[in-house]
Structure formats: structure tokens, C-alpha cells
Design a protein around this motif. Structure first.
Motif, mmCIF file in Angstrom:
data_model
loop_
_atom_site.group_PDB
_atom_site.id
_atom_site.type_symbol
_atom_site.label_atom_id
_atom_site.label_comp_id
_atom_site.label_asym_id
_atom_site.label_seq_id
_atom_site.Cartn_x
_atom_site.Cartn_y
_atom_site.Cartn_z
ATOM 1 N N LEU A 319 0.830 -1.198 0.000
ATOM 2 C CA LEU A 319 0.000 0.000 0.000
ATOM 3 C C LEU A 319 0.867 1.252 0.000
ATOM 4 N N THR A 320 1.943 1.232 0.776
ATOM 5 C CA THR A 320 2.857 2.375 0.821
ATOM 6 C C THR A 320 3.440 2.649 -0.558
ATOM 7 N N THR A 321 3.866 1.588 -1.252
ATOM 8 C CA THR A 321 4.426 1.739 -2.599
ATOM 9 C C THR A 321 3.398 2.329 -3.551
ATOM 10 N N GLN A 322 2.157 1.825 -3.476
ATOM 11 C CA GLN A 322 1.090 2.325 -4.341
ATOM 12 C C GLN A 322 0.831 3.816 -4.094
ATOM 13 N N LEU A 323 0.764 4.198 -2.820
ATOM 14 C CA LEU A 323 0.480 5.591 -2.500
ATOM 15 C C LEU A 323 1.625 6.507 -2.919
ATOM 16 N N LYS A 324 2.866 6.059 -2.725
ATOM 17 C CA LYS A 324 4.019 6.867 -3.134
ATOM 18 C C LYS A 324 4.042 7.048 -4.649
ATOM 19 N N GLN A 325 3.750 5.978 -5.376
ATOM 20 C CA GLN A 325 3.756 6.078 -6.831
ATOM 21 C C GLN A 325 2.653 7.008 -7.307
ATOM 22 N N ALA A 326 1.473 6.903 -6.700
ATOM 23 C CA ALA A 326 0.353 7.751 -7.106
ATOM 24 C C ALA A 326 0.632 9.217 -6.786
ATOM 25 N N ALA A 327 1.365 9.445 -5.706
ATOM 26 C CA ALA A 327 1.689 10.819 -5.316
ATOM 27 C C ALA A 327 2.945 11.342 -5.999
ATOM 28 N N GLY A 328 3.613 10.471 -6.762
ATOM 29 C CA GLY A 328 4.825 10.888 -7.435
ATOM 30 C C GLY A 328 5.999 11.033 -6.509
ATOM 31 N N ALA A 329 5.944 10.384 -5.345
ATOM 32 C CA ALA A 329 7.046 10.462 -4.367
ATOM 33 C C ALA A 329 7.962 9.277 -4.530
ATOM 34 N N ARG A 330 9.177 9.401 -4.006
ATOM 35 C CA ARG A 330 10.153 8.314 -4.079
ATOM 36 C C ARG A 330 10.543 7.885 -2.674
#
Length: 330
Positions: A319-330
Motif C-alpha cells: 500500500l505504501t508503494t502504491q500511495l508513493k507512486q500515485a503521489a509521485g514520491a520516491r
């Protein structure tokens, strides 16, 4: 655990109404009034027809077999409706897959609102909406119906729709709560909490509303206090058919787990139901949001999946990976 998918759902949601307070339909007795018998002959009527034998007056108050059958059917129909609304157990994974991981407890705000009795000494007003509207500090939106946690200037917004009485919200918070909060603490997004009280309608009672009003009292003490109290409520959530949160004494006991929360002002607000009218406004805002179940999670308005394509719930890392990708964060 309970749910309806946001779309393409095999279940149908009951429509919401602005006024969930309704009365149960009354059922007329299948036994009609007695017919006078002036002839004195058993079974005779004035028109020569037949009449049922006179009933034993000592048994007049007992239900007939037909009434008992009707009552059994009524109770079974009610239980079936509840089972359709509140889906608990192993079905969570399948429902998550169908729903895209967004909605698990069905919002059917058009039902009745039967208030379950609270514990002895619990003021009735704690769950009501009477009195002036007092908006807690640290809230936003119309009538202060949104509570925001995180950095106000965060570039993204995670919307979380929950009901304090929803068992699947508890599952979500237990599995993903820390990961979701960590991204907010890191500044990836801020969290907007949109809280509901429809399970009081579906199941009867007042636990959702009482907990929501107490959450308003916690928000008035500080956003961090609200977030900690929010987490304590879910960690100690009673079984959904047990209206444990309807007892303000239980709410106050749980507040002791949040350091510095149980101030004199907080205790007075919870006991007197200061924020009950505000809680009603928050619940109305949820009912008007278009969201049909809890928990619902959206990032910048886009639904967040909580399960993979095979229906397996995501891990916290996934879930963390999905949210970071959706937010454009690394």
C-alpha cells in the motif's frame, strides 16, 4: 465485516434519505373483532352463518399460531437484511477485489434510527443532535465537518471515509493505519477524515454518533489528540452489534489512554454532548458525499485499491508503494 463495492457491485445499496428517523410499519392483527351471538347457540350468527367458538378469556392475550409465524418471518427478514448489509469474515478479500479495495461497510442511511439504551448514568443527549451547533477547533469545511491530519501545505490529500462502528475500518486501521500515518508525517500528503454514523441506522443504537461527538471533543483539544483518540477507538472497537460506544462512560475510559486528552473541558463536552449537533452535521456531509461504504480511501479524488487483482489484501509495504507512486514520491 461489512461492505458494498463502490461500483460493479453484486449487492444493491439502499438509497439514503435526509431524515433517517422512521417508524417501523405497524401490522394489523390477523384476528378480527368478535361477532355477537344473540341466539346463544354455539357457532350461530345473526345471519345464520358460522362463528368461531368463543375463545378462552384467559388466553386472549396470547399470540395465535399465525401471529407467531408472522413474527418469526419478520425477524428472519430483518436478520437477512442485516446480513446483506454487514458482511463479516472470510468474504473480505473477495469483496475488496470487487470493490477495488475502497468500500466495505454498506451505507444505507434510509433506515430507521432506533436508539439502544445506554449504560446506567449515560446521558441521553450524548448521542442526540439537540442544542446549538458548536464546531470544534482544528476542523475545516462547511460546518467544520472535516478533520485534517498532517502538514496543511502538503501537495496531495488522502481522503479517508470511516465509521467508528465499522469492523472493516478497524481491520483497515490495524493493517495499514501506521503506514498511512507515516506518509502523512513525511509530508507526502495530508489526511482528511470524513466520518460517518450510518451503522447506527443499520444496526440501531447510537455508538457511531457518540464516538463521533467525542472525536470532535478530541479535535478541539488538538489534531494530534484527535488522531491518537481515533486510533484508540478502533483498537478497542466493540463487536458491531454491541452498541458499546453508546456508553459515554466507556468513551471516557478509553480517552484515558491518550495522554493529556481527558481534560475537564473534554470530559464536560463528552458527558453533556456538546458536539452532538456537530456530529450530526458530519454524518450528513458523509451521506451527501456520494461515498456508499466504509472504509473508502481516495488520493486526490482517485480511489485507492486495498487488494490485489486476486482479491488478496495488500500488505502495508504494498500500500505504501502504491500511495508513493500515485503521489509521485520516491
Amino acid at each position: 465485516m461489512s461492505n458494498t463495492p463502490m461500483s460493479n457491485s453484486p449487492m444493491s445499496n439502499s438509497p439514503k434519505t435526509d431524515n433517517p428517523k422512521t417508524e417501523s410499519p405497524k401490522t394489523e392483527s390477523p384476528v378480527g373483532p368478535a361477532v355477537p351471538n344473540p341466539t346463544g347457540q354455539p357457532g350461530a350468527t345473526p345471519g345464520g352463518g358460522r362463528q368461531l367458538p368463543p375463545q378462552n378469556p384467559h388466553r386472549a392475550s396470547l399470540p395465535t399460531a399465525r401471529e407467531r409465524i408472522q413474527e418469526a418471518h419478520r425477524l428472519e427478514a430483518r436478520s437477512a437484511r442485516t446480513r446483506r448489509r454487514i458482511v463479516v469474515g472470510a468474504a473480505i478479500a473477495a469483496v475488496l477485489a470487487l470493490a477495488g479495495g475502497t468500500a466495505l461497510a454498506i451505507s444505507t442511511a434510509g433506515g430507521g434510527t432506533e436508539d439502544a439504551p445506554g449504560a446506567a448514568g449515560a446521558p441521553a443527549r450524548a448521542a442526540g443532535s439537540a442544542g446549538p451547533l458548536v464546531v470544534p477547533a482544528n476542523t475545516s469545511g462547511p460546518d467544520g465537518t472535516v478533520i485534517t491530519y498532517g502538514k496543511p501545505d502538503a501537495a496531495h490529500t488522502l481522503q479517508v471515509f470511516e465509521d467508528f462502528r465499522c469492523p472493516v475500518c478497524k481491520t483497515f486501521e490495524k493493517a495499514h493505519g501506521k503506514a498511512v500515518q507515516q506518509l502523512a508525517d513525511d509530508g507526502t500528503y495530508k489526511i482528511e477524515y470524513h466520518l460517518a454514523a450510518f451503522l447506527d441506522v443499520n444496526l440501531g443504537g447510537r455508538g457511531s454518533r457518540t464516538a463521533l461527538a467525542a472525536a470532535g471533543a478530541a479535535a478541539n483539544e488538538g489534531v494530534d489528540k484527535f488522531k491518537q483518540f481515533h486510533d484508540v477507538l478502533y483498537a478497542n472497537q466493540p463487536e458491531e452489534r454491541v452498541d458499546g460506544f453508546g456508553d459515554v462512560n466507556r468513551i471516557l475510559a478509553l480517552a484515558e489512554q491518550v495522554p493529556g486528552l481527558k481534560t475537564e473541558a473534554f470530559t464536560k463536552a463528552v458527558t453533556e454532548g456538546t458536539y452532538a449537533p456537530w456530529a450530526a452535521k458530519v454524518a450528513e456531509a458523509f451521506n451527501s458525499s456520494g461515498v456508499t461504504g466504509t472504509p473508502t480511501v481516495k488520493l486526490d479524488g482517485t480511489p485507492v485499491k486495498l487488494a490485489d487483482d486476486n482479491g488478496r489484501p495488500l500488505t502495508a509495504d504494498q500500500l505504501t508503494t502504491q500511495l508513493k507512486q500515485a503521489a509521485g514520491a520516491r
